[in-house]
Write an enzyme that holds these catalytic residues in place. Structure first.
Site, PDB file in Angstrom:
ATOM      1  N   LYS A  61       0.903  -1.259   0.124  1.00  0.00           N
ATOM      2  CA  LYS A  61      -0.113  -0.002   0.228  1.00  0.00           C
ATOM      3  C   LYS A  61       0.844   1.450  -0.115  1.00  0.00           C
ATOM      4  O   LYS A  61       0.522   2.325  -0.771  1.00  0.00           O
ATOM      5  CB  LYS A  61      -0.860   0.043   1.203  1.00  0.00           C
ATOM      6  CG  LYS A  61      -2.009  -1.221   1.198  1.00  0.00           C
ATOM      7  CD  LYS A  61      -2.782  -1.378   2.401  1.00  0.00           C
ATOM      8  CE  LYS A  61      -3.730  -2.428   2.181  1.00  0.00           C
ATOM      9  NZ  LYS A  61      -4.372  -2.691   3.342  1.00  0.00           N
ATOM     10  N   GLN A  97      -4.759  -1.816   9.537  1.00  0.00           N
ATOM     11  CA  GLN A  97      -4.456  -2.815   8.910  1.00  0.00           C
ATOM     12  C   GLN A  97      -5.306  -4.073   9.813  1.00  0.00           C
ATOM     13  O   GLN A  97      -4.759  -4.267  10.934  1.00  0.00           O
ATOM     14  CB  GLN A  97      -3.263  -3.170   8.735  1.00  0.00           C
ATOM     15  CG  GLN A  97      -2.838  -4.267   7.987  1.00  0.00           C
ATOM     16  CD  GLN A  97      -3.399  -4.468   6.641  1.00  0.00           C
ATOM     17  OE1 GLN A  97      -3.358  -3.238   5.769  1.00  0.00           O
ATOM     18  NE2 GLN A  97      -4.033  -5.222   5.993  1.00  0.00           N
ATOM     19  N   ASP A 147     -11.073   2.612   3.978  1.00  0.00           N
ATOM     20  CA  ASP A 147     -11.305   1.359   3.583  1.00  0.00           C
ATOM     21  C   ASP A 147     -12.924   1.097   3.623  1.00  0.00           C
ATOM     22  O   ASP A 147     -13.391   0.042   3.323  1.00  0.00           O
ATOM     23  CB  ASP A 147     -10.922   0.225   4.795  1.00  0.00           C
ATOM     24  CG  ASP A 147      -9.680  -0.360   4.524  1.00  0.00           C
ATOM     25  OD1 ASP A 147      -9.418  -0.406   3.380  1.00  0.00           O
ATOM     26  OD2 ASP A 147      -8.972  -1.090   5.240  1.00  0.00           O
TER      27      ASP A 147
END
Ligand code: NAD
Length: 291
Positions: A57, A101, A124
């Site tokens: 990422k 995460q 997200d």
């Protein structure tokens, strides 16, 4: 290649095209607004798979000109410290996207942390406000993996409207939001899961079959309707007879390729799209903040 075998949907190539477009857009935004978009990826502990995802990422951010404000915390970090970090990032004008995460170490409450992220910085798309917008069919930040699947279908001009879609897997990360997105695109959607009887029969009814389970070779050729579109979201690390480790999806790839019309490879399919959608969300939040 056998003449009847499915065309592969190249998520990797599409993700690269999206990232090239985003890089151009970021350059223009930088010129007009004087700052680049920023993304903060918070990681806790040393899960090697998570570390690899986070590296990917951050590398992708660097390529398109998004600044990373990532933080890596030791495994024993407390809930309060993470909550305070998220609060500070919510208030930081240089930061447009924040993500935690997953999975987190067991002593931490991931859901409570997701709730702390400001919905407009929810890169997200997992905050209840953004999930609620999805349920209502309103615009908002969409979860990256399902959004990546929809984008892949769209780019290959695969009709969704009126098609029968079966999503195997009902997680809040993939299966559920993807089912809602398919519904929004006018598919007739069935969500199957570990308690579904007659799974092969249901899967065989699908024009569009999505596997989001996490079990290698679950989807065998006899589960697939001839000429179906098969999207493999699964990522599983397996060790073959020679002791070599590699990534496979949930689909029994070679035999299914002989039945389906379109199929995503693993790796190089949905996984690559997930990162592209994350960058897309970050730029979207930035443009909203500057509009
Ligand atoms: P999860 O474990 O949260 O959910 C799995 C789902 O599969 C559950 O809803 C469960 O009911 C269902 N299931 C389990 N066993 C089943 C069976 N035998 N038959 C039918 N359904 C069954 O997993 P997740 O987070 O949704 O991830 C699913 C897979 O997708 C994993 O392999 C994960 O690594 C992968 N994944 C990939 C990406 C990507 O970017 N490509 C992103 C997220 C997750």
């Amino acid at each position: 290649m056998h003449s009847n075998s499915a065309q592969l949907l190249d998520g990797k190539a599409l993700a690269q095209r999206i990232q090239t477009q985003l890089a151009e857009q970021v350059q223009q935004l930088l010129t007009s607004n004087g700052r680049p978009p920023g993304l903060a990826v918070l990681m806790v502990g040393d899960n090697p798979a998570s570390a690899a995802y986070v590296r990917n990422k951050e590398r992708a951010c660097a390529k398109v000109g998004i600044t990373s404000f990532g933080r890596h915390f030791p495994a024993n970090t407390g809930q309060e410290e993470l909550a305070q970090t998220i609060q500070a990032l919510n208030e930081d004008d240089r930061v447009d996207g924040i993500l935690v995460q997953l999975p987190l170490p067991e002593h931490l409450d991931a859901v409570s942390l997701l709730h702390q992220i400001h919905p407009d910085k929810d890169a997200d798309g997992l905050h209840p406000v953004n999930l609620g917008r999805l349920v209502r069919g309103e615009t908002g930040l969409r979860s990256c993996t399902p959004a990546g699947v929809m984008r892949l279908l769209r780019e290959y001009q695969l009709e969704v409207k009126g098609k029968t879609a079966v999503v195997v897997g009902r997680s809040i990360l993939v299966g559920k939001p993807l089912a809602l997105m398919l519904l929004e695109a006018d598919a007739t959607v069935t969500v199957a899961h570990s308690r579904t009887p007659n799974l092969p029969e249901i899967a065989r009814s699908a024009d569009i079959l999505i596997a989001a389970v996490g079990r290698p070779q679950l989807i065998t050729a006899d589960w697939v309707k001839p000429q179906a579109v098969v999207i493999d979201v699964g990522i599983n690390r397996v060790t073959d007879e020679s002791g070599q480790s590699r990534l496979v999806g949930d689909v029994d790839f070679d035999p299914v390729r002989e039945v389906a019309q379109f199929l995503t490879p693993v790796p190089g399919g949905v996984g690559a799209m997930t990162v592209a959608m994350l960058l897309h969300n970050t730029v979207l939040s930035y443009t909203k903040a500057h509009s």
